[in-house]
Design an enzyme around this catalytic site. Structure first.
Site, PDB file in Angstrom:
ATOM      1  N   ASP A 115       0.852  -1.198   0.000  1.00 54.41           N
ATOM      2  CA  ASP A 115       0.000   0.000   0.000  1.00 54.41           C
ATOM      3  C   ASP A 115       0.891   1.253   0.000  1.00 54.41           C
ATOM      4  O   ASP A 115       1.782   1.380   0.850  1.00 54.41           O
ATOM      5  CB  ASP A 115      -0.880  -0.042   1.267  1.00 54.41           C
ATOM      6  CG  ASP A 115      -1.930   1.044   1.293  1.00 54.41           C
ATOM      7  OD1 ASP A 115      -2.392   1.464   0.214  1.00 54.41           O
ATOM      8  OD2 ASP A 115      -2.309   1.461   2.408  1.00 54.41           O
ATOM      9  N   GLY A 143      -9.063   5.816   1.616  1.00 51.90           N
ATOM     10  CA  GLY A 143      -9.678   6.616   2.687  1.00 51.90           C
ATOM     11  C   GLY A 143     -11.151   6.317   2.856  1.00 51.90           C
ATOM     12  O   GLY A 143     -11.957   7.204   3.110  1.00 51.90           O
TER      13      GLY A 143
HETATM   14  P1  13P Z   1      -8.547   4.852   5.868  1.00 59.89           P
HETATM   15  O1  13P Z   1      -7.531   4.686   6.964  1.00 59.89           O
HETATM   16  O2  13P Z   1      -9.109   6.227   5.842  1.00 59.89           O
HETATM   17  O3  13P Z   1      -9.538   3.771   5.859  1.00 59.89           O
HETATM   18  O4  13P Z   1      -7.718   4.733   4.478  1.00 59.89           O
HETATM   19  C1  13P Z   1      -7.090   3.541   4.159  1.00 59.89           C
HETATM   20  C2  13P Z   1      -6.275   3.657   2.913  1.00 59.89           C
HETATM   21  O5  13P Z   1      -6.601   4.370   1.986  1.00 59.89           O
HETATM   22  C3  13P Z   1      -5.071   2.836   2.824  1.00 59.89           C
HETATM   23  O6  13P Z   1      -4.371   3.061   1.637  1.00 59.89           O
HETATM   24  O1  G3H Z   2      -3.080   5.050   3.612  1.00 62.27           O
HETATM   25  C1  G3H Z   2      -2.435   4.822   4.624  1.00 62.27           C
HETATM   26  C2  G3H Z   2      -2.754   3.643   5.442  1.00 62.27           C
HETATM   27  O2  G3H Z   2      -3.814   3.936   6.328  1.00 62.27           O
HETATM   28  C3  G3H Z   2      -1.527   3.148   6.139  1.00 62.27           C
HETATM   29  O3  G3H Z   2      -1.163   3.971   7.188  1.00 62.27           O
HETATM   30  O4  G3H Z   2       1.264   4.399   6.837  1.00 62.27           O
HETATM   31  O5  G3H Z   2       0.227   4.559   9.123  1.00 62.27           O
HETATM   32  O6  G3H Z   2       0.552   2.342   8.040  1.00 62.27           O
HETATM   33  P1  G3H Z   2       0.312   3.808   7.839  1.00 62.27           P
HETATM   34 ZN    ZN Z   3      -4.529   5.025   0.886  1.00 61.32          ZN
END
Ligand code: 13P
Ligand code: G3H
Ligand code: ZN
Length: 284
Positions: free
Chosen positions: A82, A209
């Site tokens: 991610d 998000g």
């Molecule tokens: P949220 O934490 O707002 O659910 O977003 C998750 C996300 O987009 C991880 O890439």
């Molecule tokens: O988009 C971000 C994710 O919620 C991951 O968050 O970088 O704190 O692990 P993090």
């Molecule tokens: Zn994200």
């Protein structure tokens, strides 16, 4: 079951008009909560690790945990990076056994975002790994910027069409009004923009998000072509609230398992609700 790629879960989702949840994990309990939920819901699932999760748990631990959990079930599981912002880190994930990666060049100028995404796609294709990219800038709720200011960073549909042609990515993350983290008010999504992006880019669209986005807005986003939905904050909240509740009930406990077990059940409850909302339950 062996790990599968993003394409293997998103192609059927695009055809079937549903979205697959992409849930963030940082430790064993979260990995188990995600995979057990997928197995119980008969849902395909994307388990994703951020660069922060990899720093916290270690790359090899994440891969081993997810491979072990996926190996114990027969539903399709994708292990996805991610928001990989560092080219070398993305390659390390591919090398270590991730079946899919996100290269997030959204902070780079357009041409640089394209150039690095193309390099990632070239490498990933050789070993059968899929790639998500980001165009436009998805805000953080902590950034405290107004809706008007946020709109300046929204994904441009024509640019999205060009980006997909130039990079040949498997999925595209877009900025249409969602933000990472807990929302202060109710997020307002730009649905006409999403519709145009989908028509022009013609690939699975990713909604980041998504924690705290009202169910009706999620349904509409799915109906307009979102096929991957990212959830982290709602799981974090379920986990930590579950632990806090347990400590309130049994303040003298010193056995971590006693508080993690109910907290894991709380995470599963929210993950399963999301799978039903996204339409992926029963699709595996
Ligand atoms: P949220 O934490 O707002 O659910 O977003 C998750 C996300 O987009 C991880 O890439
Ligand atoms: O988009 C971000 C994710 O919620 C991951 O968050 O970088 O704190 O692990 P993090
Ligand atoms: Zn994200």
């Amino acid at each position: 079951m062996n790990l599968v790629t993003l394409k293997e879960v998103l192609e059927p989702a695009e055809k079937g008009g549903y979205a697959v949840g992409a849930f963030n994990a940082n430790n064993m309990e979260i990995v188990q909560a995600i995979i057990e939920s997928a197995a119980e819901e008969r849902s395909p699932v994307i388990l994703q690790a951020s660069q922060g999760a990899i720093r916290y748990a270690g790359l090899d631990f994440i891969v081993s945990l997810v491979k072990t959990a996926a190996g114990g079930t027969d539903v399709p599981v994708v292990l996805h990076l991610d928001h990989g912002t560092d080219f070398d880190q993305v390659v390390r994930c591919i090398h270590s056994g991730f079946s899919s990666v996100m290269f997030d060049g959204s902070q780079l100028p357009y041409e640089e975002n394209v150039a690095t995404t193309v390099r990632v796609v070239e490498i990933a294709r050789i070993v059968g790994v899929t790639v998500e990219a980001e165009l436009g800038k998805i805000a953080g709720t902590e950034d405290d910027i107004s809706v008007d200011e946020q709109e300046a960073f929204f994904t441009d549909p024509q640019e999205a069409q060009r980006f997909v042609k130039e990079t040949n990515v498997d999925a595209l993350a877009v900025a249409i009004g969602t933000a990472h983290g807990p929302y202060k008010g109710e997020p307002k999504l730009d649905f006409p923009r999403l519709k145009q992006i989908k028509e022009l880019a013609s690939i699975p669209i990713v909604l980041h998000g998504a924690s705290g986005v009202p169910d009706e807005a999620i349904r509409q986003a799915v109906s307009l072509g979102v096929n991957k939905i990212n959830i982290d904050t709602d799981i974090r909240r379920a986990f930590t609230d579950g632990i806090k509740d347990y400590i309130k009930k049994d303040p003298d406990n010193i056995d971590p398992r006693k508080m993690f077990a109910p907290a894991k059940e709380d995470m599963k409850k929210i993950i399963k609700e999301k799978m039903r909302l996204f339409g992926s339950s029963g699709k595996a």
